[in-house]
Design a protein around this motif. Structure first.
Motif, PDB file in Angstrom:
ATOM      1  N   LEU A  33       0.834  -1.200   0.000  1.00 36.77           N
ATOM      2  CA  LEU A  33       0.000   0.000   0.000  1.00 36.77           C
ATOM      3  C   LEU A  33       0.870   1.251   0.000  1.00 36.77           C
ATOM      4  N   GLY A  34       0.498   2.207  -0.866  1.00 34.83           N
ATOM      5  CA  GLY A  34       1.168   3.497  -0.911  1.00 34.83           C
ATOM      6  C   GLY A  34       0.182   4.607  -0.595  1.00 34.83           C
ATOM      7  N   LYS A  35       0.702   5.740  -0.133  1.00 33.06           N
ATOM      8  CA  LYS A  35      -0.168   6.853   0.248  1.00 33.06           C
ATOM      9  C   LYS A  35       0.486   8.176  -0.107  1.00 33.06           C
ATOM     10  N   CYS A  36      -0.329   9.214  -0.112  1.00 36.40           N
ATOM     11  CA  CYS A  36       0.194  10.572  -0.161  1.00 36.40           C
ATOM     12  C   CYS A  36       0.511  10.981   1.272  1.00 36.40           C
ATOM     13  N   ALA A  37       1.723  11.471   1.500  1.00 41.03           N
ATOM     14  CA  ALA A  37       2.146  11.811   2.858  1.00 41.03           C
ATOM     15  C   ALA A  37       2.249  13.319   3.056  1.00 41.03           C
ATOM     16  N   GLU A  38       1.568  14.089   2.219  1.00 38.85           N
ATOM     17  CA  GLU A  38       1.580  15.546   2.341  1.00 38.85           C
ATOM     18  C   GLU A  38       0.151  16.058   2.212  1.00 38.85           C
ATOM     19  N   LEU A  39      -0.313  16.834   3.195  1.00 37.89           N
ATOM     20  CA  LEU A  39      -1.676  17.358   3.160  1.00 37.89           C
ATOM     21  C   LEU A  39      -1.886  18.139   1.867  1.00 37.89           C
ATOM     22  N   CYS A  40      -2.852  17.697   1.053  1.00 33.65           N
ATOM     23  CA  CYS A  40      -2.989  18.251  -0.294  1.00 33.65           C
ATOM     24  C   CYS A  40      -4.418  18.621  -0.649  1.00 33.65           C
ATOM     25  N   GLY A  41      -5.351  18.546   0.287  1.00 34.66           N
ATOM     26  CA  GLY A  41      -6.725  18.886  -0.018  1.00 34.66           C
ATOM     27  C   GLY A  41      -7.704  18.038   0.766  1.00 34.66           C
ATOM     28  N   PRO A  42      -8.997  18.186   0.495  1.00 38.20           N
ATOM     29  CA  PRO A  42     -10.019  17.511   1.303  1.00 38.20           C
ATOM     30  C   PRO A  42      -9.965  15.997   1.256  1.00 38.20           C
ATOM     31  N   SER A  43      -9.444  15.402   0.173  1.00 38.21           N
ATOM     32  CA  SER A  43      -9.374  13.943   0.085  1.00 38.21           C
ATOM     33  C   SER A  43      -7.942  13.423   0.187  1.00 38.21           C
ATOM     34  N   HIS A  44      -7.102  14.183   0.875  1.00 38.45           N
ATOM     35  CA  HIS A  44      -5.714  13.740   1.073  1.00 38.45           C
ATOM     36  C   HIS A  44      -5.641  12.333   1.677  1.00 38.45           C
ATOM     37  N   ALA A  45      -6.474  12.078   2.682  1.00 38.48           N
ATOM     38  CA  ALA A  45      -6.441  10.783   3.375  1.00 38.48           C
ATOM     39  C   ALA A  45      -6.915   9.641   2.482  1.00 38.48           C
ATOM     40  N   LEU A  46      -7.598   9.974   1.374  1.00 36.67           N
ATOM     41  CA  LEU A  46      -8.124   8.952   0.468  1.00 36.67           C
ATOM     42  C   LEU A  46      -7.243   8.774  -0.759  1.00 36.67           C
ATOM     43  N   MET A  47      -6.081   9.412  -0.777  1.00 35.87           N
ATOM     44  CA  MET A  47      -5.210   9.384  -1.958  1.00 35.87           C
ATOM     45  C   MET A  47      -4.251   8.201  -1.864  1.00 35.87           C
ATOM     46  N   ASP A  48      -4.815   7.011  -1.947  1.00 34.31           N
ATOM     47  CA  ASP A  48      -4.040   5.776  -1.852  1.00 34.31           C
ATOM     48  C   ASP A  48      -3.665   5.252  -3.240  1.00 34.31           C
ATOM     49  N   PHE A  49      -2.656   4.409  -3.268  1.00 38.43           N
ATOM     50  CA  PHE A  49      -2.335   3.660  -4.480  1.00 38.43           C
ATOM     51  C   PHE A  49      -1.741   2.319  -4.059  1.00 38.43           C
ATOM     52  N   LYS A  50      -1.615   1.416  -5.016  1.00 33.58           N
ATOM     53  CA  LYS A  50      -1.062   0.087  -4.735  1.00 33.58           C
ATOM     54  C   LYS A  50       0.195  -0.138  -5.562  1.00 33.58           C
ATOM     55  N   VAL A  51       1.169  -0.812  -4.964  1.00 31.57           N
ATOM     56  CA  VAL A  51       2.322  -1.313  -5.700  1.00 31.57           C
ATOM     57  C   VAL A  51       2.166  -2.823  -5.758  1.00 31.57           C
ATOM     58  N   LYS A  52       2.045  -3.348  -6.971  1.00 25.03           N
ATOM     59  CA  LYS A  52       1.828  -4.777  -7.153  1.00 25.03           C
ATOM     60  C   LYS A  52       3.089  -5.395  -7.743  1.00 25.03           C
ATOM     61  N   ALA A  53       3.798  -6.159  -6.941  1.00 20.58           N
ATOM     62  CA  ALA A  53       5.029  -6.810  -7.389  1.00 20.58           C
ATOM     63  C   ALA A  53       4.708  -8.218  -7.889  1.00 20.58           C
ATOM     64  N   VAL A  54       5.121  -8.510  -9.118  1.00 22.84           N
ATOM     65  CA  VAL A  54       4.876  -9.814  -9.736  1.00 22.84           C
ATOM     66  C   VAL A  54       6.195 -10.340 -10.293  1.00 22.84           C
ATOM     67  N   ASP A  55       6.227 -11.620 -10.642  1.00 21.22           N
ATOM     68  CA  ASP A  55       7.449 -12.169 -11.228  1.00 21.22           C
ATOM     69  C   ASP A  55       7.679 -11.549 -12.605  1.00 21.22           C
ATOM     70  N   GLU A  56       8.892 -11.689 -13.116  1.00 24.82           N
ATOM     71  CA  GLU A  56       9.261 -10.998 -14.357  1.00 24.82           C
ATOM     72  C   GLU A  56       8.425 -11.456 -15.554  1.00 24.82           C
ATOM     73  N   ALA A  57       8.099 -12.746 -15.618  1.00 21.34           N
ATOM     74  CA  ALA A  57       7.282 -13.255 -16.724  1.00 21.34           C
ATOM     75  C   ALA A  57       5.892 -12.618 -16.706  1.00 21.34           C
TER      76      ALA A  57
END
Length: 356
Positions: A213-237
């Motif tokens: 799980l990734g997040k925004c760590a700088e207050l940036c507006g009303p939905s700052h706390a909802l500004m999530d993203f995902k890092v999905k690590a998979v094999d090279e193939a």
């Protein structure tokens, strides 16, 4: 004064209990104390070193203070002036040298790590290059080696260095994957293509497959706390299959009415395959993603208010984006119930099967 003290004594156990209870809240992949990659592990090592030194200092200082309080307390009838140690060169040298030694013990590995972790892998042909652009309130990822744009889900191969160049499309944000690496700011008024010095760079690795799980760590507006993203690590193939699938043409809905509504209302801002305009998140594989809007979790076994099937989450998002993520730039589009159902169903089926 006594009444206040009595109130404080009653509240103290309550506050202590709340601290213990709240310390158990949160996710394991949002903790810097649970490193999952070499960069995070090195940073965690520095944290442990600094905390260890602080604990040692606190224990010694408190022990000496307690000893002095007990050993040299004024006894009844003793009116003598205690022995003065001011001007004692030996003591002054000791309590000057000890902090210097502790600073060196902490400073040398810190400087070594800071310079080591600041290595620039943006020119390394073996590293995966990713240009990260933050927006209110979503994340855009561009892979220049593959000419692929995606959003909200950063797919990476395991065991490879990921070289990140981070900029902002509007206000100041901060890119942070707690279990993989420390955060860096994405500065406004920057652009990767003009080579501005205000673009920040970092790298990280994910040794094992998984979702981080990734997040925004700088207050940036009303939905700052909802500004999530995902890092999905998979094999090279799997990563190679994903990059190939991103280039595959995508068919639009077979129903003419739904197709017309999609083209008119969605593809004027978004892209699907080689069709549409890439101003806002690319929707090519949105049905494969773990979330909708970065915050609505896709699952067939919903337990919480922000969970639902991919179709349900897409429908909820299309109906009223502002209700899900206040302040987002996506407006509420005037669509019929049938059009919303049709578009949500079509988008939920836009999947890339790349993991074997």
């Amino acid at each position: 004064m006594m009444k206040r003290w009595n109130v404080g004594k009653r509240l103290l156990p309550l506050f202590a209990g709340m601290m213990l209870l709240l310390s158990a809240c949160g996710r394991a992949d949002l903790s810097t104390l649970n490193p999952q990659g070499p960069v995070a592990e090195e940073q965690f090592g520095l944290m442990k070193l600094a905390i260890s030194i602080m604990i040692i200092v606190v224990v010694i200082v408190f022990a000496i203070s307690l000893y002095v309080i007990v050993r040299f307390r004024r006894r009844p009838g003793d009116n003598k002036i205690p022995v003065q140690v001011e001007g004692n060169h030996k003591l002054e040298i000791i309590w000057t040298v000890i902090p210097l030694i502790l600073l060196v013990i902490l400073g040398v590995p810190t400087v070594n790590s800071v310079f080591g972790l600041s290595k620039d892998y943006t020119k390394d042909p073996d590293a995966i290059q990713v240009e990260v652009t933050s927006h209110q309130f979503w994340w855009e990822f561009y892979y220049p080696q593959y000419d692929i744009h995606t959003a909200q889900e950063l797919v990476i191969p395991t065991g490879k260095k990921i070289a990140v160049t981070a900029v902002s499309g509007d206000v100041l944000h901060s890119f942070w994957i707690p279990s993989l690496a420390g955060k860096i700011d994405t500065n406004p008024g920057t652009a990767v293509e003009n080579g501005t010095a205000n673009a920040n760079k970092m790298y990280f690795e994910a040794p094992k497959a998984g979702v981080y799980l990734g997040k925004c760590a700088e207050l940036c507006g009303p939905s700052h706390a909802l500004m999530d993203f995902k890092v999905k690590a998979v094999d090279e193939a799997s990563f190679d299959r994903w990059t190939a699938a991103q280039k595959t043409p995508v068919a639009l809905p077979s129903d003419p009415a739904i197709k017309d509504a999609l083209v008119k209302n969605c593809l004027s801002c978004h892209a699907i395959g080689d069709q549409g305009v890439l101003v806002y998140p690319n929707l090519t594989d949105i049905g494969s993603r773990l979330t909708v809007g970065g915050i609505l979790v896709n699952t067939d076994e919903a337990e919480y208010a922000n969970e639902g099937t991919t179709y349900e989450n897409l429908k909820r998002w299309i109906e009223d984006p502002q209700a899900v993520k206040p302040g987002t730039l996506m407006p509420k589009v005037e669509l019929t119930e049938q059009e919303i159902d049709g578009i949500a169903k079509y988008l939920s089926e836009l999947k890339i099967d790349y993991e074997k």
